[in-house]
Motif scaffolding. Structure first.
Motif, PDB file in Angstrom:
ATOM      1  N   VAL B 258       0.836  -1.211   0.000  1.00  0.00           N
ATOM      2  CA  VAL B 258       0.000   0.000   0.000  1.00  0.00           C
ATOM      3  C   VAL B 258       0.864   1.251   0.000  1.00  0.00           C
ATOM      4  O   VAL B 258       0.639   2.179  -0.782  1.00  0.00           O
ATOM      5  CB  VAL B 258      -0.944  -0.003   1.226  1.00  0.00           C
ATOM      6  CG1 VAL B 258      -1.570   1.360   1.413  1.00  0.00           C
ATOM      7  CG2 VAL B 258      -2.015  -1.060   1.066  1.00  0.00           C
ATOM      8  N   ILE B 259       1.873   1.266   0.858  1.00  0.00           N
ATOM      9  CA  ILE B 259       2.742   2.443   0.923  1.00  0.00           C
ATOM     10  C   ILE B 259       3.431   2.673  -0.426  1.00  0.00           C
ATOM     11  O   ILE B 259       3.523   3.803  -0.913  1.00  0.00           O
ATOM     12  CB  ILE B 259       3.792   2.283   2.038  1.00  0.00           C
ATOM     13  CG1 ILE B 259       3.134   2.280   3.400  1.00  0.00           C
ATOM     14  CG2 ILE B 259       4.846   3.360   1.949  1.00  0.00           C
ATOM     15  CD1 ILE B 259       2.817   3.618   3.955  1.00  0.00           C
ATOM     16  N   GLY B 260       3.913   1.587  -1.021  1.00  0.00           N
ATOM     17  CA  GLY B 260       4.586   1.722  -2.310  1.00  0.00           C
ATOM     18  C   GLY B 260       3.660   2.311  -3.356  1.00  0.00           C
ATOM     19  O   GLY B 260       4.022   3.225  -4.101  1.00  0.00           O
ATOM     20  N   LEU B 261       2.432   1.809  -3.404  1.00  0.00           N
ATOM     21  CA  LEU B 261       1.476   2.310  -4.391  1.00  0.00           C
ATOM     22  C   LEU B 261       1.132   3.765  -4.126  1.00  0.00           C
ATOM     23  O   LEU B 261       1.070   4.582  -5.044  1.00  0.00           O
ATOM     24  CB  LEU B 261       0.192   1.471  -4.336  1.00  0.00           C
ATOM     25  CG  LEU B 261       0.201   0.205  -5.180  1.00  0.00           C
ATOM     26  CD1 LEU B 261      -1.058  -0.603  -4.915  1.00  0.00           C
ATOM     27  CD2 LEU B 261       0.302   0.546  -6.660  1.00  0.00           C
ATOM     28  N   VAL B 262       0.900   4.073  -2.843  1.00  0.00           N
ATOM     29  CA  VAL B 262       0.540   5.458  -2.514  1.00  0.00           C
ATOM     30  C   VAL B 262       1.649   6.412  -2.937  1.00  0.00           C
ATOM     31  O   VAL B 262       1.395   7.464  -3.527  1.00  0.00           O
ATOM     32  CB  VAL B 262       0.259   5.597  -1.002  1.00  0.00           C
ATOM     33  CG1 VAL B 262       0.209   7.055  -0.601  1.00  0.00           C
ATOM     34  CG2 VAL B 262      -1.041   4.922  -0.642  1.00  0.00           C
ATOM     35  N   ARG B 263       2.892   6.029  -2.664  1.00  0.00           N
ATOM     36  CA  ARG B 263       4.005   6.901  -3.034  1.00  0.00           C
ATOM     37  C   ARG B 263       4.055   7.130  -4.527  1.00  0.00           C
ATOM     38  O   ARG B 263       4.209   8.251  -5.004  1.00  0.00           O
ATOM     39  CB  ARG B 263       5.321   6.292  -2.562  1.00  0.00           C
ATOM     40  CG  ARG B 263       5.623   6.588  -1.122  1.00  0.00           C
ATOM     41  CD  ARG B 263       6.850   5.871  -0.674  1.00  0.00           C
ATOM     42  NE  ARG B 263       8.030   6.321  -1.381  1.00  0.00           N
ATOM     43  CZ  ARG B 263       9.212   5.755  -1.271  1.00  0.00           C
ATOM     44  NH1 ARG B 263       9.354   4.687  -0.524  1.00  0.00           N
ATOM     45  NH2 ARG B 263      10.251   6.218  -1.915  1.00  0.00           N
ATOM     46  N   ALA B 264       3.937   6.034  -5.290  1.00  0.00           N
ATOM     47  CA  ALA B 264       4.051   6.173  -6.748  1.00  0.00           C
ATOM     48  C   ALA B 264       2.897   6.995  -7.295  1.00  0.00           C
ATOM     49  O   ALA B 264       3.084   7.910  -8.096  1.00  0.00           O
ATOM     50  CB  ALA B 264       4.089   4.797  -7.400  1.00  0.00           C
ATOM     51  N   LEU B 265       1.682   6.668  -6.857  1.00  0.00           N
ATOM     52  CA  LEU B 265       0.528   7.354  -7.428  1.00  0.00           C
ATOM     53  C   LEU B 265       0.445   8.809  -6.985  1.00  0.00           C
ATOM     54  O   LEU B 265       0.060   9.682  -7.765  1.00  0.00           O
ATOM     55  CB  LEU B 265      -0.763   6.603  -7.047  1.00  0.00           C
ATOM     56  CG  LEU B 265      -0.852   5.224  -7.698  1.00  0.00           C
ATOM     57  CD1 LEU B 265      -2.082   4.476  -7.215  1.00  0.00           C
ATOM     58  CD2 LEU B 265      -0.911   5.360  -9.216  1.00  0.00           C
ATOM     59  N   SER B 266       0.832   9.075  -5.748  1.00  0.00           N
ATOM     60  CA  SER B 266       0.771  10.475  -5.333  1.00  0.00           C
ATOM     61  C   SER B 266       1.849  11.279  -6.042  1.00  0.00           C
ATOM     62  O   SER B 266       1.640  12.438  -6.392  1.00  0.00           O
ATOM     63  CB  SER B 266       0.892  10.606  -3.814  1.00  0.00           C
ATOM     64  OG  SER B 266       2.234  10.625  -3.435  1.00  0.00           O
ATOM     65  N   SER B 267       2.996  10.665  -6.288  1.00  0.00           N
ATOM     66  CA  SER B 267       4.030  11.384  -7.031  1.00  0.00           C
ATOM     67  C   SER B 267       3.557  11.683  -8.441  1.00  0.00           C
ATOM     68  O   SER B 267       3.823  12.741  -9.000  1.00  0.00           O
ATOM     69  CB  SER B 267       5.308  10.551  -7.067  1.00  0.00           C
ATOM     70  OG  SER B 267       6.146  11.027  -8.092  1.00  0.00           O
ATOM     71  N   ALA B 268       2.836  10.721  -9.026  1.00  0.00           N
ATOM     72  CA  ALA B 268       2.418  10.890 -10.404  1.00  0.00           C
ATOM     73  C   ALA B 268       1.271  11.875 -10.541  1.00  0.00           C
ATOM     74  O   ALA B 268       1.252  12.694 -11.458  1.00  0.00           O
ATOM     75  CB  ALA B 268       1.992   9.538 -10.976  1.00  0.00           C
ATOM     76  N   TYR B 269       0.290  11.811  -9.629  1.00  0.00           N
ATOM     77  CA  TYR B 269      -0.929  12.583  -9.859  1.00  0.00           C
ATOM     78  C   TYR B 269      -1.046  13.823  -9.000  1.00  0.00           C
ATOM     79  O   TYR B 269      -1.804  14.718  -9.308  1.00  0.00           O
ATOM     80  CB  TYR B 269      -2.157  11.679  -9.670  1.00  0.00           C
ATOM     81  CG  TYR B 269      -2.219  10.612 -10.744  1.00  0.00           C
ATOM     82  CD1 TYR B 269      -1.938   9.286 -10.456  1.00  0.00           C
ATOM     83  CD2 TYR B 269      -2.513  10.956 -12.061  1.00  0.00           C
ATOM     84  CE1 TYR B 269      -1.973   8.329 -11.454  1.00  0.00           C
ATOM     85  CE2 TYR B 269      -2.543  10.005 -13.056  1.00  0.00           C
ATOM     86  CZ  TYR B 269      -2.271   8.689 -12.745  1.00  0.00           C
ATOM     87  OH  TYR B 269      -2.291   7.742 -13.730  1.00  0.00           O
TER      88      TYR B 269
END
Lengths: 407, 303, 370
Positions: B258-269
């Protein structure tokens, strides 16, 4: 047991406090102080600057006029932070002010640190010469944030000068160079710091003026470990050039690494804060090969002529390697300070500062130059180097007048 | 759409690494209720060793099967090193504090973390160091328009078997049963004949081993190590462990992903600079509404 | 273990003047220290220069540590994000005083508003999170610290980003005493800030003393020792914890105001990160949890180490040329982390109640090992 530990500690604290307080002035001694980041990854660069300062003092035989010179190498960074901190810089400035023998302050390296110590030193009329600050707001009215640079001169008098051209040259000329190179789309990144964001914003502005499309402009967290998802976003925007306003310490190298991992083929451009060997090492020479361009306000060491070349040769003989880009600026800054002290002949901070800032036509390692009314250098050369074979290779000189002429 | 998939891929790969580190935190917490602040720095020391070995053996010049063999060797070597170091620290620092109030081992862990950082400072120097590229850079998913190289594959290839091995250890072996017993009630476990100190030492070893493996992956995946890397990584991994329910092994895995996904998606969007704030804001929100974490079990406090 | 029987002669034996002096100092250490510190600038000329600024910063950290002491020392709640409230206090104060914004309040008003607002933010964070178990609360405060740091950095329009907000005007700018402009006096002579900070610190110490002995203070300790028992006795644990959080945040915010005023800038958001929180926590723990003199001593030792001992040792090493290559191994500050870490471990192992403990804490922590 408690009484012993407590009283021991208290007496120690009191003793240290008192000991640091007592220091009378020495009429035969002049001290020069430098405030540079001496821990963390900036150490390699600051090592060469310190060497340049020491070489200047050695050349003068450790004497200036009737005085002998003592040099204090102060650190404006802390082990905990790994980089400069406001507190350390303020402490260095106050310490220099408080010591009546200090006549010149060579610093700082980071523009953000200069903002902290400039007002303090201004109150004491202590000469401050920076070998490396490039943020425009420190000296140029109207270009920085509102109120700059007057906020750094609470007394209204001038005491700050720098021997390196400011970013109002570096930022826009980089954009001009990019345009000349055929770049149409650019993605800009910055490290959110005074210097990095400043130059990135200047670059951004000029790109828009020239018609280069800025497909993205984001700030990174300089404490982050990797930038893979950021690079995926950058890749999706398909830029021709990625510009990073920042330094090696704020992850310039890591960005290059992640750019290569993400398979981005664009060019990578960085300002003078990355012009050091540590940057190439931290990015991996292969990742930068032929595609990374570095701008620098002035000539790189291997291209210096005359007194500058003599300096480089002597440095090489003494230390067995080429100096980093800023070594000669540290040397020059010290030479300028020593000249001012020599000409004034007495330990009067106000007189020395006025004399230094009035220098025109100084014949030094950087060429023939002087300070203008704001404390900026009259030198306007900018060079671009490319990374080849794990080293910086001089590519071309950008001349402000010339660039303005070309449409 | 490919952009979104790419970010998810990055997020999950990163998340797997975070999960591996989180497992180390969760294991130690599960057994002695200690937040092991030094775990991130332990991993940093493992990475130092990995770098030294790679440079000493000149592994950058190896190719093909030799590289994979070399990587396996590194994982085992660093795993043993970190495991052993963890056991030593437990024995010297935490064991005398078993009966002390909770604050003592917590603060001692902070102290150990500082000492590890200083060792790292002497070992690596103050600047970040580059970890050589050992794996080929070919893009395995170029056909789909995604970027997925051998480096990313390595993360999956190492993390997944380790997680499975850990589950097997905890569920099916005697040691695992002993760990669960000590985790539930150390006094009762001692009463039924379990050597509590040895089980705790074993747990520290396993947690450290996983950390050592993580340090090698970290070096090969991110390619940069520095004496301060422990704090940042530890923070995220620890957040993942808490998010998933500290003490719960599947929780650590879920939390990490979850943390990994949140980091990637928040960085992207949202933007790269808000990522840190978003991760911790989510953590706070989740803890407020579900204090035991996503997969944790609420513990009842007995009078 | 039977107590040593008292000798009858103890009661009538004359106490020597030296013993009487020591007893007086130990009992009224606060009074003695205050007089000594108040007189110091007249005796130590260096306090009119760089040292004065450093000691002012020391006082500010003392105030911050006393704020943290309320949470960690009295109430036993691990707080890993005190630096966030320090920063919020500093930035709010700056917003209320810098020329960039229309508020431009006077020092006292701005400090009061800022401290209250910081307390409010503490309440807002505490209300939903204080029911979490100790470890989880620690994580929440840690996370909050990171959120605040990132937010301060990114909201450039409001906070000035990495540049911070400056210049923060000195207190009393525009006020005249006789014909000296008070603001100018503050800007030029560090002794003014020294006395302001000392005065504030004295006020905070007095307030803490009062609180320690009040119902609220005792409720805090009751919740720390045994929350369930306290609840059973009618002490509302949540309300008590909330009040601790609010008080702690308010004091930290006040420290932030003083910090921004004395530096005349908020500094960059990195000054309010986890490192700062941990340093303050270490100071409180090393000095003595729940003990006011202990907290102050802890701060003095830690700050003294960083700002006095370390630079002096480094300069000495430079002067004696022990470390020509500049390697970290031979420099004093290269060992700083290890020294701190070792100190923490040793203190926790052998003297967990700290150097100058509160008697209650000492008894509590040693009851398992007499």
């Amino acid at each position: 047991m408690a009484m012993n530990a407590r009283s021991w500690a208290v007496w120690l604290a009191v003793g240290m406090a008192v000991a640091t307080g007592c220091r009378p002035a020495d009429p035969t001694l002049v001290k020069i102080v430098s405030s540079l980041p001496r821990t963390g990854s900036a150490k390699q660069q600051s090592d060469t600057i310190v060497r340049g300062i020491r070489m200047a003092i050695e050349e003068a035989d450790g004497k200036v006029g009737p005085f002998r010179i003592e040099y204090l190498d102060l650190d404006d960074s802390t082990a905990a932070a790994g980089q400069w901190t406001s507190e350390a810089e303020a402490a260095n400035a106050r310490r220099a002010l408080q010591d009546p023998d200090v006549m010149a302050y060579i610093g700082t390296f980071n523009s953000g640190a200069a903002k902290v110590s400039m007002p303090i030193l201004n109150l004491g009329d202590l000469l401050m010469v920076s070998p490396a600050n490039t943020a425009v707001g420190l000296t140029k009215p109207g270009l920085g944030a509102p109120g700059e640079p007057e906020v750094y001169r609470p007394t209204g008098r001038f005491n700050y000068a720098r021997v390196v051209p400011a970013d109002d040259l570096q930022g826009p000329l980089s954009a001009d160079w990019a345009k000349k190179r055929g770049v149409n789309r650019v993605y800009i990144l910055d490290d959110n710091e005074v210097y990095g964001k400043g130059i990135a914003d200047l670059f951004d502005e000029r790109c828009r003026e020239l018609g280069i499309e800025v497909v993205g402009h984001d700030s990174i967290d300089a404490k982050a470990q990797e930038f893979k998802s950021l690079m995926a976003s950058v890749k999706a925007a398909r830029p021709d050039l990625v510009y990073f306003g920042g330094t090696t310490q704020t992850k310039g190298g890591q960005l290059a690494k992640d750019m290569a991992s993400a398979g981005i083929g664009a060019l990578f451009m960085v300002p003078d804060g990355c012009r050091e060997q540590v940057f190439i090492d931290s990015a991996g020479a292969a990742n930068l090969e032929g595609r990374c361009f570095v701008t620098f306000g002035g000539l790189p060491p291997e291209k210096l002529t005359g007194k500058g070349q003599t300096f480089v040769d002597r440095y090489r003989t003494k230390f067995g390697e080429l100096p980093e880009a800023y070594a000669v600026y540290g040397y020059e800054a010290t030479c300028v300070a020593l000249q001012a002290i020599r000409e004034v002949g007495v330990k009067d901070r106000r007189a020395i500062t006025d004399r230094a800032l009035a220098i025109r036509g100084f014949d030094g390692a950087l060429g023939r130059w002087g300070f203008d009314a704001n404390g900026d250098t009259t030198m306007r050369t900018l060079t671009v180097s490319v990374v080849k074979g794990g080293k910086f290779e001089f590519e071309e000189i950008l001349d402000a007048a010339e660039e303005a002429a070309t449409p | 759409m490919t952009f979104f998939l790419q970010q998810c891929l990055i997020g999950l790969t990163n998340g797997a690494l975070v999960a591996l580190v989180a497992l180390g935190y969760t294991m130690v917490y599960g057994i002695i209720r200690l937040i092991n602040f030094a775990h991130g720095d332990l991993i940093m020391l493992g990475a130092c060793l990995a770098l030294t070995v790679v440079s000493a053996l000149g592994m950058a010049g190896w190719t093909g099967a030799a590289t994979w063999f070399g990587v396996a060797l590194l994982v085992i070597l660093c795993g043993l090193f970190c495991g052993g170091l963890n056991v030593a620290v437990d024995r010297i620092v935490y064991r005398p504090l078993r009966t002390a109030p909770k604050l003592a081992p917590l603060v001692s862990a902070i102290g150990v973390s500082f000492i590890f950082m200083n060792i790292g400072l002497f070992w690596l120097g103050p600047a970040d160091r580059s970890f050589p590229e050992l794996l080929p850079a070919t893009n395995l998913l170029a056909g789909e328009g995604l970027q997925f190289t051998a480096k990313d594959l390595l993360v999956i290839v190492v993390v997944v078997p380790l997680m499975i091995a850990l589950s097997v250890l905890v569920k099916s072996t005697r040691l695992g049963k002993a760990m669960r017993a000590v985790s539930q009630d150390p006094t009762a476990a001692a009463l039924v004949g379990i050597d509590v100190d040895r089980v705790i030492a074993a747990t520290f070893f396993v947690g450290g081993f996983l950390g050592g493996a993580a340090s090698v992956i970290y070096g090969l995946y991110i390619n940069t190590i520095g004496f301060q890397m422990g704090f940042q990584n530890g923070l995220y991994a620890f957040t993942a462990a808490v998010l998933g329910g500290i003490g719960s092994i599947p929780g650590a895995v879920v939390g990490g992903l979850v943390i990994g996904l949140v980091r990637a998606l928040s960085s992207a969007y949202v933007g790269e600079r808000w990522t840190g704030a978003i991760v911790f804001a989510i953590l706070i929100v989740i803890l407020v509404f579900r204090p035991e974490g996503l997969l944790g079990r609420g513990t009842k406090e007995k009078v | 273990m039977s107590p040593v029987p008292a000798r009858p002669s103890d009661a009538i034996e004359a106490v020597s003047p030296r013993d009487r002096l020591f007893a007086f100092v130990r009992e009224r250490w606060d009074f003695v220290a205050l007089i000594a510190l108040a007189v110091a600038p007249l005796v130590v000329p260096a306090l009119g220069g760089a040292l004065g600024g450093q000691v002012t910063t020391l006082f500010v950290y003392c105030i911050l540590a006393l704020g943290l002491n309320v949470m960690v020392g009295y109430t036993g709640l691990v707080h890993l994000g005190i630096a966030a409230f320090f920063g919020i206090g500093a930035y709010l104060f700056a917003i209320l005083t810098v020329p960039m914004y229309p508020f431009q309040m006077r020092f006292v008003t701005a400090a009061a508003v800022s401290a209250l607002a910081t307390a409010g933010i503490g309440l807002a964070l505490g209300a939903p999170t204080l029911r979490l178990r100790g470890d989880y609360l620690a994580i929440v405060t840690l996370g909050f610290g990171e959120v605040v740091k990132v937010t301060l950095r990114n909201l450039e329009q409001i906070t000035g980003g990495m540049k911070g907000l400056n210049p923060v005007p000195p207190p009393g700018a525009g006020l005249k005493i006789g014909d000296t402009d008070l603001g100018l006096a503050f800007a030029i002579d560090p002794r003014w800030f020294y006395y302001l900070a000392l005065l504030t610190l004295a006020g905070v110490v007095i307030a803490m003393r009062r609180l320690e002995n009040s119902r609220l203070g005792r409720a805090w300790v009751a919740v720390r020792e045994d929350e369930l028992a306290a609840e059973a006795m009618g002490v509302s644990a949540t309300r008590v914890k909330l009040s601790a959080f609010a008080m702690s945040s308010a004091v930290a915010g006040l420290a932030g105001c003083l910090y921004a005023a004395s530096l005349s800038t908020t500094a960059d958001p990195n000054a309010y990160d986890f490192n700062r929180s941990i340093m303050v926590l270490c100071a409180v723990i090393l000095g003595g949890l729940g003990s006011i003199p202990g907290t102050l001593l802890g701060v003095a030792l830690l700050v003294g180490f960083d700002t006095v001992l370390a630079p002096w040792a480094d300069s000495a090493i430079q002067e004696w040329n022990i470390n020509p290559t500049g390697s970290s191994l031979l420099s004093f500050s290269g060992w700083r982390l290890a020294i701190f870490g070792l100190a923490l471990i040793l203190v926790m192992r052998y003297r967990p109640e700290g150097l100058v403990p509160s008697r209650r804490m000492a008894a509590e922590l040693h009851e398992a090992h007499p």
